[in-house]
Scaffold this motif. Structure first.
Motif, PDB file in Angstrom:
ATOM      1  N   ASP A   3      -4.094   4.965   0.720  1.00 16.66           N
ATOM      2  CA  ASP A   3      -4.558   3.997   0.550  1.00 16.66           C
ATOM      3  C   ASP A   3      -6.153   3.552   1.305  1.00 16.66           C
ATOM      4  O   ASP A   3      -5.909   3.155   2.725  1.00 16.66           O
ATOM      5  N   THR A  39       1.240  -1.355  -0.110  1.00 15.19           N
ATOM      6  CA  THR A  39      -0.065   0.417  -0.552  1.00 15.19           C
ATOM      7  C   THR A  39       0.775   1.023  -0.170  1.00 15.19           C
ATOM      8  O   THR A  39       2.067   1.123   0.173  1.00 15.19           O
ATOM      9  N   LEU A  69      -5.347   2.440   5.132  1.00 19.08           N
ATOM     10  CA  LEU A  69      -4.405   2.301   4.966  1.00 19.08           C
ATOM     11  C   LEU A  69      -3.135   2.216   5.260  1.00 19.08           C
ATOM     12  O   LEU A  69      -3.092   3.557   4.406  1.00 19.08           O
ATOM     13  N   LEU A 122      -7.105   0.513  -3.757  1.00 23.21           N
ATOM     14  CA  LEU A 122      -5.979  -0.190  -4.054  1.00 23.21           C
ATOM     15  C   LEU A 122      -6.631  -1.265  -5.401  1.00 23.21           C
ATOM     16  O   LEU A 122      -5.865  -1.486  -6.161  1.00 23.21           O
TER      17      LEU A 122
END
Length: 70
Positions: free
Chosen positions: A10, A6, A45, A15
């Motif tokens: 994200d 990542t 994330l 993603l």
């Protein structure tokens, strides 16, 4: 299956779209099944998390739109 890392900011949908050009429910469900502990990271994330991507067709199966005359 392919693994990606990542980048900062994200989300799962971002993603998926960046890597597979899909972010529909089926693609997201497949990703969660492959990465059951990913939810512990939160909705955004952190950078550097390894994520296993599901093997998907490039486009989801097209659904026939409903019309008023059906």
């Amino acid at each position: 299956m392919r693994k990606v890392r990542t980048i900062a900011g994200d989300s799962v949908n971002l993603l998926l779209y960046r890597e597979t050009e899909r972010c529909d429910d089926g693609a997201e469900e497949a990703l969660w099944r492959l990465n059951p502990t990913l939810a512990e990271q939160g909705p955004v994330l952190p950078a550097g998390v390894w994520v296993v991507l599901p093997e998907l067709e490039t486009r989801p199966a097209a659904k026939t739109p409903a019309t008023a005359w059906d």
